[in-house]
Write an enzyme that holds these catalytic residues in place. Sequence first.
Site, PDB file in Angstrom:
ATOM      1  N   CYS A 173      74.406  53.082  -8.336  1.00  0.00           N
ATOM      2  CA  CYS A 173      73.189  52.422  -8.755  1.00  0.00           C
ATOM      3  C   CYS A 173      73.540  52.329  -9.517  1.00  0.00           C
ATOM      4  O   CYS A 173      73.746  50.999 -10.091  1.00  0.00           O
ATOM      5  CB  CYS A 173      72.119  54.152  -7.873  1.00  0.00           C
ATOM      6  SG  CYS A 173      70.640  53.832  -8.573  1.00  0.00           S
ATOM      7  N   ASP A 236      68.541  46.984   0.959  1.00  0.00           N
ATOM      8  CA  ASP A 236      68.004  47.996  -0.100  1.00  0.00           C
ATOM      9  C   ASP A 236      66.881  46.835  -0.678  1.00  0.00           C
ATOM     10  O   ASP A 236      67.344  45.256  -0.919  1.00  0.00           O
ATOM     11  CB  ASP A 236      69.505  47.657  -0.904  1.00  0.00           C
ATOM     12  CG  ASP A 236      69.353  48.023  -2.633  1.00  0.00           C
ATOM     13  OD1 ASP A 236      68.084  48.011  -3.296  1.00  0.00           O
ATOM     14  OD2 ASP A 236      70.443  48.120  -3.268  1.00  0.00           O
ATOM     15  N   HIS A 269      69.577  51.266   0.115  1.00  0.00           N
ATOM     16  CA  HIS A 269      70.527  51.517  -1.536  1.00  0.00           C
ATOM     17  C   HIS A 269      70.705  53.143  -1.457  1.00  0.00           C
ATOM     18  O   HIS A 269      69.545  53.970  -0.841  1.00  0.00           O
ATOM     19  CB  HIS A 269      68.783  51.291  -2.514  1.00  0.00           C
ATOM     20  CG  HIS A 269      69.781  51.213  -3.613  1.00  0.00           C
ATOM     21  ND1 HIS A 269      70.150  50.745  -4.607  1.00  0.00           N
ATOM     22  CD2 HIS A 269      69.184  52.747  -4.487  1.00  0.00           C
ATOM     23  CE1 HIS A 269      70.927  51.166  -5.735  1.00  0.00           C
ATOM     24  NE2 HIS A 269      70.227  52.475  -6.256  1.00  0.00           N
TER      25      HIS A 269
END
Length: 300
Positions: A173, A236, A269
């Site tokens: 991330c 994502d 994500h």
Amino acid sequence: MTVLIRPEGQTAEDLKFSRRTLGVGAVGGLFFSQYAVAALAQSAEPVVTDSQGLTTADVTYPAPDGFALPAYVARPEGDGPYPVVIVVSEIFGVHAYIQDICRRLAKQGYAAIAPAFFVRVEDPAPLSDMTRIRQIVGAAKYEQVMGDVSATLDWASGQLWANGDKVGITGYCWGGKVVWQACARFPVIDQGVAWYGQLAPSATATPEQASAGTPWPVDLADDLKCPVLGLYGELDQGIPQTAVEAMRAALRSAGNTTSEIVVYPGAQHGFHADYRASYKADAAADGWSKLLKVFEAKLK
């Protein structure tokens, strides 16, 4: 339950907080010993890696700004020296998931070190307020973060159990973006693996937001000093495929044939984060296998 869909955390309209609570009393040692409160899924069954055959420790060492930087370390028992992998956290800091990543790497023969980039302000792991978490993360500017990486490299190079000539970095991330940045800055790093790190400012970013995020990976392709493996999710919402293609184009333009970006169909994500609702076991396992393969080739 909060389902994280963006690399820097949700926007205000994304936030739907869970009523599940984990008390701050769960803190043990320097780091929060449980999973990040703001992202823990009720149905999660996280991978838990034991410490058998490992040496684990909470340590501190000086950063360039004089701050005593905490870090979690996991390495095989014995004298080593073991190749080093810096583990860069998500926006939630060095909580149970990041500590487990370190132990997983240690089980594979690496000395894994996870610095706590955010604790100058506050540890985000016990918090459920995403607005506050974003403030904490936003305070960790590029030069501070690169200074913390430099301090980690310096500290590791002075440990008898660490092989300072064999160094990798991986991040998740927020930490995925740091991987690209660090691999463009530090020649000592031999291999990077970036898990869904933001590559370019979003289409809706204000000029101030775009400037605050610099240098963006898409602008660093010419500066990369080692190969980077980028692992991304097709779905994502914070890192669209247009950004992925822009990064691939930048790598081609730079003549960089050693770096690679893999996109997992149907993955969101945070697909590797086994404590989140976004976890996708097949993509996570394949990405981990690829990480081990490139680290094996470059660090051993």
